[in-house]
Design an enzyme around this catalytic site. Structure first.
Site, PDB file in Angstrom:
ATOM      1  N   SER A  89       0.714  -1.088   0.027  1.00  0.00           N
ATOM      2  CA  SER A  89      -0.089   0.102  -0.081  1.00  0.00           C
ATOM      3  C   SER A  89       0.764   1.211  -0.041  1.00  0.00           C
ATOM      4  O   SER A  89       0.379   2.230   0.340  1.00  0.00           O
ATOM      5  CB  SER A  89      -1.032   0.006   1.144  1.00  0.00           C
ATOM      6  N   THR A 191      -1.926   3.655   4.156  1.00  0.00           N
ATOM      7  CA  THR A 191      -0.881   4.795   4.210  1.00  0.00           C
ATOM      8  C   THR A 191      -0.076   4.529   5.568  1.00  0.00           C
ATOM      9  O   THR A 191      -0.630   4.158   6.303  1.00  0.00           O
ATOM     10  CB  THR A 191      -1.830   6.062   4.396  1.00  0.00           C
ATOM     11  N   THR A 209       1.944   6.912   0.330  1.00  0.00           N
ATOM     12  CA  THR A 209       1.213   5.908   0.134  1.00  0.00           C
ATOM     13  C   THR A 209       0.988   5.537  -1.464  1.00  0.00           C
ATOM     14  O   THR A 209       1.359   6.371  -2.194  1.00  0.00           O
ATOM     15  CB  THR A 209      -0.368   6.187   0.685  1.00  0.00           C
ATOM     16  N   ARG A 219      -6.827   9.559  -9.660  1.00  0.00           N
ATOM     17  CA  ARG A 219      -7.386   9.663  -8.479  1.00  0.00           C
ATOM     18  C   ARG A 219      -6.134  10.089  -7.522  1.00  0.00           C
ATOM     19  O   ARG A 219      -5.152   9.476  -7.320  1.00  0.00           O
ATOM     20  CB  ARG A 219      -7.851   8.371  -8.037  1.00  0.00           C
ATOM     21  N   ASP A 222      -6.171  11.345   0.304  1.00  0.00           N
ATOM     22  CA  ASP A 222      -6.120  12.318   1.283  1.00  0.00           C
ATOM     23  C   ASP A 222      -4.588  12.565   1.508  1.00  0.00           C
ATOM     24  O   ASP A 222      -4.264  13.699   2.244  1.00  0.00           O
ATOM     25  CB  ASP A 222      -6.915  12.150   2.579  1.00  0.00           C
ATOM     26  N   THR A 242      -5.369   7.522   8.219  1.00  0.00           N
ATOM     27  CA  THR A 242      -5.250   6.236   7.252  1.00  0.00           C
ATOM     28  C   THR A 242      -6.617   6.095   6.844  1.00  0.00           C
ATOM     29  O   THR A 242      -7.637   6.342   7.642  1.00  0.00           O
ATOM     30  CB  THR A 242      -4.351   5.397   7.900  1.00  0.00           C
ATOM     31  N   GLY A 243      -6.729   5.300   5.836  1.00  0.00           N
ATOM     32  CA  GLY A 243      -8.077   4.930   5.514  1.00  0.00           C
ATOM     33  C   GLY A 243      -8.655   5.116   4.223  1.00  0.00           C
ATOM     34  O   GLY A 243      -7.588   5.790   3.517  1.00  0.00           O
ATOM     35  N   GLY A 245      -9.459   7.789   1.673  1.00  0.00           N
ATOM     36  CA  GLY A 245      -9.173   9.129   1.546  1.00  0.00           C
ATOM     37  C   GLY A 245     -10.080   9.845   1.284  1.00  0.00           C
ATOM     38  O   GLY A 245     -10.147  11.091   1.621  1.00  0.00           O
TER      39      GLY A 245
HETATM   40  C1  SD4 Z   1      -5.828   6.799   0.252  1.00  0.00           C
HETATM   41  N1  SD4 Z   1      -5.527   7.242   2.606  1.00  0.00           N
HETATM   42  O1  SD4 Z   1      -5.200   7.195  -0.818  1.00  0.00           O
HETATM   43  C2  SD4 Z   1      -5.073   6.508   1.364  1.00  0.00           C
HETATM   44  C3  SD4 Z   1      -4.588   5.198   1.315  1.00  0.00           C
HETATM   45  C4  SD4 Z   1      -5.637   4.049   0.919  1.00  0.00           C
HETATM   46  O2  SD4 Z   1      -7.495   3.171   0.812  1.00  0.00           O
HETATM   47  O3  SD4 Z   1      -4.937   3.422   0.010  1.00  0.00           O
HETATM   48  N2  SD4 Z   1      -6.820   4.172   1.162  1.00  0.00           N
HETATM   49  O4  SD4 Z   1      -7.143   7.124   0.205  1.00  0.00           O
END
Ligand code: SD4
Length: 337
Positions: A89, A191, A209, A219, A222, A242-243, A245
């Site tokens: 990731s 991330t 990330t 795309r 965040d 994290t999570g 975005g």
């Molecule tokens: C994002 N927070 O790009 C980051 C990492 C991720 O699913 O892979 N989220 O959204």
């Protein structure tokens, strides 16, 4: 919390900021006087997201202890998961987008609110290093896509293929059904976001990330967005996300965590409140099915905390008192809900 208690907490925070003496957020107050003497938290303190945060913390810690500047220490730490093909990731070996392209986001921020960021960067193994140079060598905060690559090449970075055979195989398998449904912490990573406070009480942080697996080409999440994936105010504290975005951007997540700490909330309370807010805003949203977000936060006194919407999130902590370790974050719900 009453206004009075808020005020006392704020006053204590203000004093601590000037004297750089830590205090426990749990200090008891009676008739306007803090009963428990302020607990001194020894700095530095480094925290970061997920299991892959541990080796990053260790490297950052080593550099800090060797007297390296905060941004160099953060960069050194973040380069570890970026270069690790098994961390799927982040950086090299990260899952590609739906066109099979690995596109990277990263940012870094110092105690003077200087920031550098790159988004939608391809072919460069260490986006955190490019982000640091955006901060140090350009008049801008963020460079994106072809412009970010052009800048990286001008600074001597080499273009390379970041799609490992494993990631290519997984991408081809994904193409068979082509369903976009990010499942964030199944393999305990996402991330890497890292926050630190140095011996002088100055805050800094970074994120890097490869973003959401199988995202649309172009795309941006965040993580490279100051205020969403990362934010700090050296008078108050630092926060990182994290999570998913999209959910973090919609709510200016990290900036809001810092604002809540400014109002007197502990890092844990601030992370929890913003996570709850994200839940409330998304409970009827199509993203809810696979929504995971998590925050880590560190205040000016060296206290830290974390919270996530769903189970499975943990974070790495490094300090002199207890060394390097992982801690599970509290969460609102399990994955089966
Ligand atoms: C994002 N927070 O790009 C980051 C990492 C991720 O699913 O892979 N989220 O959204």
């Amino acid at each position: 919390m009453s206004n009075r208690r808020n005020f006392i907490k704020k006053a204590a925070l203000g004093t601590a900021a000037v004297t750089a003496v830590g205090f426990s957020g749990l200090a008891k107050e009676s008739k306007g006087i803090l009963e428990t003497p302020p607990k001194k938290i020894k700095k530095p303190v480094v925290i970061s997201t997920w299991n892959h945060g541990l080796p990053a913390n260790q490297e950052t810690w080593k550099e800090l202890k060797a007297g390296q500047p905060a941004l160099d220490a953060i960069e050194a730490g973040m380069k570890i998961p970026e270069a690790d093909p098994n961390v799927r990731s982040v950086g090299y070996g990260g899952y590609p987008d739906r066109e099979g392209k690995v596109t990277l986001d990263a940012c870094i921020m110092d105690h003077n609110s200087n920031c550098g960021s790159v988004s939608f960067l391809q072919g460069i193994k260490h986006p955190i290093s490019v982000a640091k140079l955006v901060l140090q060598k350009t008049p801008h905060v963020m460079l994106s896509g072809a412009g970010a690559l052009q800048f990286a090449l001008s600074q001597g970075f080499k273009e390379e293929n970041l799609l490992t055979p494993d990631s290519e195989k997984d991408w081809k398998k994904w193409l068979e059904e082509s369903k976009y449904k990010p499942v964030i912490n199944i393999e305990n990573h996402d991330t890497i976001s890292l926050l630190m406070i140095d011996e002088d009480g100055n805050l800094a942080g970074g994120c890097t990330t490869s973003g959401a697996a199988w995202k649309m080409h172009g795309r941006v999440g965040d993580s490279p967005i100051i205020g969403a994936g990362l934010f700090l105010d050296n008078e108050v504290g630092a926060a990182a996300a994290t999570g998913l975005g999209e959910a973090v951007i919609r709510t200016a997540g990290s900036a809001m965590v810092v604002e809540l700490m400014r109002q007197g909330k502990s890092p844990y309370e601030a992370c929890k409140e913003i996570t709850e807010r994200i839940y409330n805003k998304h409970k009827n949203h199509k993203d809810m099915e696979y929504l995971q977000v998590g925050f880590i936060a560190l205040n000016k006194n060296g206290e830290h905390g974390a919270y996530s919407l769903r189970s499975g999130f943990n974070y790495a902590i490094s300090d002199d008192e207890n060394g390097h370790r992982m801690e599970d974050a509290k969460f609102k719900m399990s994955w089966d809900k």
